[in-house]
Design an enzyme around this catalytic site. Structure first.
Site, PDB file in Angstrom:
ATOM      1  N   PHE A 149      58.671 -29.418 -39.072  1.00  0.00           N
ATOM      2  CA  PHE A 149      59.587 -29.281 -37.984  1.00  0.00           C
ATOM      3  C   PHE A 149      61.069 -28.980 -39.045  1.00  0.00           C
ATOM      4  CE2 PHE A 149      60.860 -33.473 -39.837  1.00  0.00           C
ATOM      5  CZ  PHE A 149      62.178 -33.428 -40.149  1.00  0.00           C
ATOM      6  N   LYS A 173      50.946 -22.258 -36.026  1.00  0.00           N
ATOM      7  CA  LYS A 173      50.835 -23.341 -35.494  1.00  0.00           C
ATOM      8  C   LYS A 173      51.949 -24.142 -35.683  1.00  0.00           C
ATOM      9  CE  LYS A 173      50.522 -27.698 -35.034  1.00  0.00           C
ATOM     10  NZ  LYS A 173      51.818 -28.369 -34.902  1.00  0.00           N
ATOM     11  N   GLU A 176      55.593 -29.162 -33.139  1.00  0.00           N
ATOM     12  CA  GLU A 176      55.945 -29.215 -32.065  1.00  0.00           C
ATOM     13  C   GLU A 176      57.381 -29.918 -31.608  1.00  0.00           C
ATOM     14  OE1 GLU A 176      53.985 -31.119 -33.800  1.00  0.00           O
ATOM     15  OE2 GLU A 176      53.158 -32.706 -33.106  1.00  0.00           O
ATOM     16  N   ARG A 177      57.982 -30.069 -32.640  1.00  0.00           N
ATOM     17  CA  ARG A 177      59.475 -30.554 -32.264  1.00  0.00           C
ATOM     18  C   ARG A 177      60.332 -29.449 -32.401  1.00  0.00           C
ATOM     19  NH1 ARG A 177      57.889 -34.718 -32.013  1.00  0.00           N
ATOM     20  NH2 ARG A 177      56.665 -36.018 -33.482  1.00  0.00           N
ATOM     21  N   SER A 226      53.879 -33.394 -44.424  1.00  0.00           N
ATOM     22  CA  SER A 226      53.877 -34.622 -45.143  1.00  0.00           C
ATOM     23  C   SER A 226      52.589 -34.729 -45.904  1.00  0.00           C
ATOM     24  CB  SER A 226      54.058 -35.704 -44.285  1.00  0.00           C
ATOM     25  OG  SER A 226      53.035 -35.831 -43.285  1.00  0.00           O
ATOM     26  N   CYS A 281      62.561 -30.928 -48.186  1.00  0.00           N
ATOM     27  CA  CYS A 281      61.351 -31.188 -49.104  1.00  0.00           C
ATOM     28  C   CYS A 281      62.068 -30.950 -50.515  1.00  0.00           C
ATOM     29  CB  CYS A 281      60.124 -30.387 -49.036  1.00  0.00           C
ATOM     30  SG  CYS A 281      60.604 -28.575 -49.377  1.00  0.00           S
ATOM     31  N   GLU A 384      59.146 -41.336 -49.292  1.00  0.00           N
ATOM     32  CA  GLU A 384      59.936 -40.549 -49.225  1.00  0.00           C
ATOM     33  C   GLU A 384      60.751 -40.728 -47.603  1.00  0.00           C
ATOM     34  OE1 GLU A 384      58.242 -36.649 -47.184  1.00  0.00           O
ATOM     35  OE2 GLU A 384      59.499 -35.778 -48.435  1.00  0.00           O
TER      36      GLU A 384
HETATM   37  P1  NAD Z   1      54.200 -33.659 -40.507  1.00  0.00           P
HETATM   38  O1  NAD Z   1      52.954 -33.716 -41.746  1.00  0.00           O
HETATM   39  O2  NAD Z   1      54.349 -34.738 -39.599  1.00  0.00           O
HETATM   40  O3  NAD Z   1      53.781 -32.163 -39.675  1.00  0.00           O
HETATM   41  C1  NAD Z   1      53.417 -30.857 -40.355  1.00  0.00           C
HETATM   42  C2  NAD Z   1      52.567 -30.064 -39.303  1.00  0.00           C
HETATM   43  O4  NAD Z   1      51.192 -30.974 -39.174  1.00  0.00           O
HETATM   44  C3  NAD Z   1      52.951 -30.259 -37.731  1.00  0.00           C
HETATM   45  O5  NAD Z   1      52.738 -28.836 -37.374  1.00  0.00           O
HETATM   46  C4  NAD Z   1      52.320 -31.046 -37.106  1.00  0.00           C
HETATM   47  O6  NAD Z   1      52.019 -30.711 -35.750  1.00  0.00           O
HETATM   48  C5  NAD Z   1      51.146 -31.172 -38.044  1.00  0.00           C
HETATM   49  N1  NAD Z   1      50.307 -32.531 -37.970  1.00  0.00           N
HETATM   50  C6  NAD Z   1      51.138 -33.976 -37.715  1.00  0.00           C
HETATM   51  N2  NAD Z   1      50.523 -34.843 -37.699  1.00  0.00           N
HETATM   52  C7  NAD Z   1      48.993 -34.396 -37.821  1.00  0.00           C
HETATM   53  C8  NAD Z   1      47.614 -34.984 -37.961  1.00  0.00           C
HETATM   54  N3  NAD Z   1      47.529 -36.338 -37.819  1.00  0.00           N
HETATM   55  N4  NAD Z   1      46.720 -34.211 -37.948  1.00  0.00           N
HETATM   56  C9  NAD Z   1      46.801 -32.768 -37.975  1.00  0.00           C
HETATM   57  N5  NAD Z   1      47.929 -32.136 -37.978  1.00  0.00           N
HETATM   58  C10 NAD Z   1      49.149 -33.017 -37.803  1.00  0.00           C
HETATM   59  O7  NAD Z   1      55.371 -33.113 -41.480  1.00  0.00           O
HETATM   60  P2  NAD Z   1      56.852 -32.947 -40.462  1.00  0.00           P
HETATM   61  O8  NAD Z   1      57.499 -34.257 -40.238  1.00  0.00           O
HETATM   62  O9  NAD Z   1      56.842 -31.661 -39.584  1.00  0.00           O
HETATM   63  O10 NAD Z   1      57.755 -32.340 -41.850  1.00  0.00           O
HETATM   64  C11 NAD Z   1      58.292 -33.198 -42.785  1.00  0.00           C
HETATM   65  C12 NAD Z   1      57.404 -33.255 -44.028  1.00  0.00           C
HETATM   66  O11 NAD Z   1      57.241 -31.921 -44.563  1.00  0.00           O
HETATM   67  C13 NAD Z   1      58.032 -33.833 -45.194  1.00  0.00           C
HETATM   68  O12 NAD Z   1      57.338 -34.754 -45.988  1.00  0.00           O
HETATM   69  C14 NAD Z   1      58.460 -32.715 -46.221  1.00  0.00           C
HETATM   70  O13 NAD Z   1      58.802 -33.246 -47.353  1.00  0.00           O
HETATM   71  C15 NAD Z   1      57.515 -31.682 -46.024  1.00  0.00           C
HETATM   72  N6  NAD Z   1      57.802 -30.419 -46.413  1.00  0.00           N
HETATM   73  C16 NAD Z   1      57.117 -29.919 -47.608  1.00  0.00           C
HETATM   74  C17 NAD Z   1      57.521 -28.611 -47.963  1.00  0.00           C
HETATM   75  C18 NAD Z   1      56.829 -28.112 -49.051  1.00  0.00           C
HETATM   76  O14 NAD Z   1      56.858 -26.981 -49.306  1.00  0.00           O
HETATM   77  N7  NAD Z   1      56.405 -28.729 -50.117  1.00  0.00           N
HETATM   78  C19 NAD Z   1      58.501 -28.054 -47.352  1.00  0.00           C
HETATM   79  C20 NAD Z   1      58.977 -28.646 -46.089  1.00  0.00           C
HETATM   80  C21 NAD Z   1      58.711 -29.901 -45.630  1.00  0.00           C
END
Ligand code: NAD
Length: 499
Positions: A149, A173, A176-177, A226, A281, A384
């Site tokens: 998101f 994909k 969804e937020r 994450s 991140c 985090e």
């Molecule tokens: P998230 O892991 O909750 O979601 C990321 C994606 O995964 C979304 O599209 C979501 O729909 C999907 N998803 C969520 N739960 C899932 C599950 N159980 N099974 C399959 N798919 C699932 O992350 P978020 O809250 O949207 O984003 C924040 C996180 O992203 C933080 O931890 C941040 O550090 C990280 N981030 C990392 C980078 C990098 O390049 N390393 C860059 C930006 C953000």
């Protein structure tokens, strides 16, 4: 209320699952749209259509594909303010930050305009008698991008621009937020000349992600989110024989040496710790001063700066420093972690827990908080937080500060503030973190380098964008060719009458 769609075969398509999730305005807490959550069948149909469309797109000359990126880049520029507003409306970040989100994605599109030079193969002349070898880079076919998101424009662009330039079709994909920016980018790509079906935006949650991971046609998966989900997706994708690169969470440390310019270090920490409400991140969440005097001075300089921060909705204008966090659940989690920090003995020197904003009482605003005397066993250090909370861990020496950074399981970004080139050089050389800043707090590399963390911040090979992305989104085929000698002597060279 607005009902969002998927983007399939160049058109907005309504979801058929009957399942939706709410998209909030984080500044007010109001539901502003609902987004459909796709079924396995919807996903499989989108992949099948993408596979058909990919054949002609993959056969299109690289320079023609690059021309689509040229037009796309021009359209993003033209629609910069509109895209930034879309980002801010669903994410909550300030408009200048929304523009930055679009801009850092656009820069990857700009590199893709020169993509053909990164797609060139290799050639060995006369590797044996009459034998030449050449290698070519061919697209994987259909690939998927699964994005978080917190950068609704930048990260989808990091995924789709290199993937499409390499000749792949992509299933995107988005989170969804914050799904609307991806849908708008798909429209702009169509206007830029991308054939229908080559980019399919499929909205959804875990159900559709698992369907992507199990679909046999999907050959590669690029994920950002994450760490637990990154690790899960990497494992399942790899088990199913897919190429995968999955980028995860972070806990970025900034070391402040006694010889650092303390005002500049404090300014950097405030921007890197609280910008975008800490939902980056590459945010600095841990300040690591070396020596008691450095730590005391830092707190003294940070407190007034933190207390001056302006928190508000993006609509309040450009002088707001940061906006709300993404959901009520995120807000509750952050406040819970601050409570735990207090209970576990850290000193809360700035307390943002009671922050409220008149007229926005239902928004997900969290005031800025700072802890001093944090220790590595505390939850506020181990987790985090992904919120506007800065933790200070005091150390007595450079070696102790370096060890703390290196022992942390995450390895996305880190920084050192110092006036000494030798210390900076030693730090950059030894630290086990993927992106390092020297007197630079958020070292996100420029788009012609590459972006990627180490340790639990990334799973799989190769980084995002830059030359690494062109390696990730192509596979190498190597041809060994022999042409037998003597044919030219035996050939008929005279123009003969037909007999
Ligand atoms: P998230 O892991 O909750 O979601 C990321 C994606 O995964 C979304 O599209 C979501 O729909 C999907 N998803 C969520 N739960 C899932 C599950 N159980 N099974 C399959 N798919 C699932 O992350 P978020 O809250 O949207 O984003 C924040 C996180 O992203 C933080 O931890 C941040 O550090 C990280 N981030 C990392 C980078 C990098 O390049 N390393 C860059 C930006 C953000």
């Amino acid at each position: 209320m607005q009902e969002l769609t998927h983007w399939i075969d160049g058109k907005h398509v309504k979801g058929t699952s009957g399942r939706f999730t709410d998209v909030y305005n984080p500044a007010t807490g109001e539901v502003q749209a609902k987004v459909p959550l796709a079924t396995v069948e919807e996903l499989n149909a989108a992949v099948a259509r993408a596979a058909e469309a990919q054949v002609a797109w993959g056969d299109t000359n690289p320079q023609r594909r690059a021309r689509v990126m040229m037009k796309f880049g021009a359209l993003i520029n033209e629609h910069m303010d509109e895209l930034a507003e879309l980002v801010s409306r669903e994410h909550g970040k300030t408009l200048p930050d929304g523009r930055g989100d679009v801009q850092r994605g656009l820069e990857v599109v700009e590199v893709c305009m020169g993509g053909p030079s990164l797609l060139k193969g290799e050639y060995t002349d006369a590797g044996g008698p009459g034998i030449d070898l050449y290698s070519m880079r061919q697209p994987l076919g259909v690939v998927a991008g699964i994005t978080p998101f917190n950068f609704p424009a930048m990260i989808p662009l990091w995924k789709l621009a290199p993937a499409l330039t390499c000749g792949n079709a992509m299933i995107l994909k988005p989170s969804e937020r914050c799904p609307s920016t991806s849908l708008r980018l798909a429209e702009l790509l169509q206007e830029a000349g991308l054939p229908d079906g080559v980019l399919q935006v499929v909205n959804g949650d875990k159900e559709v992600v698992d369907a992507i991971l199990d679909n046999e046609t999907v050959a590669g998966v690029g994920f950002v989110g994450s760490t637990p989900i990154a690790q899960y997706i990497y494992g399942r994708a790899a088990t199913n024989g897919k190429r995968a690169q999955c980028f995860g969470g972070a806990k970025n440390h900034m070391i402040i040496m006694p010889d650092a310019d303390m005002d500049k270090a404090a300014d950097a920490l405030v921007g890197a710790g609280f910008g975008a409400a800490g939902e980056r991140c590459m945010a600095i969440s841990v300040a690591v001063p070396v020596g008691k005097e450095t730590a005391d001075t830092l707190v003294e300089k940070l407190m007034p700066r933190i207390e001056k921060l302006k928190v508000g909705p993006y609509t309040a204008g450009d002088d707001v420093d940061y906006g709300p966090v993404i959901t009520q659940a995120a807000k509750d989690r952050i406040l819970g972690l601050i409570d735990k920090g207090v209970a576990q003995g850290a000193d809360l020197v700035v307390d943002g827990r009671d922050f409220t904003l008149q007229g926005y009482e239902n928004g997900y605003f969290v005031g800025p908080s700072m802890f001093d005397n944090v220790t590595p066993d505390m939850d506020i250090y181990k987790e985090e937080i992904f919120g506007p909370v800065l933790s200070q861990v005091r150390t007595d020496s450079y070696e102790e500060a370096l060890k703390l950074t290196m022992d942390n399981p995450y390895g996305n970004g880190t920084a050192i503030f110092t006036a000494d080139g030798d210390t900076a050089r030693d730090f950059a050389h030894r630290v086990n973190v993927g992106m390092v800043g020297i007197n630079f707090p958020i070292p996100v590399p420029l788009s012609y380098h590459t972006f990627g963390g180490w340790k639990k911040s990334a799973f799989g090979d190769l980084n995002q964008y830059g030359p690494d992305a062109f390696r990730f989104y192509t596979k190498t085929k190597t041809v060994t060719a022999r042409w037998f000698s003597g044919i030219k002597e035996g050939g008929e060279f005279n123009f003969k009458a037909m007999e």
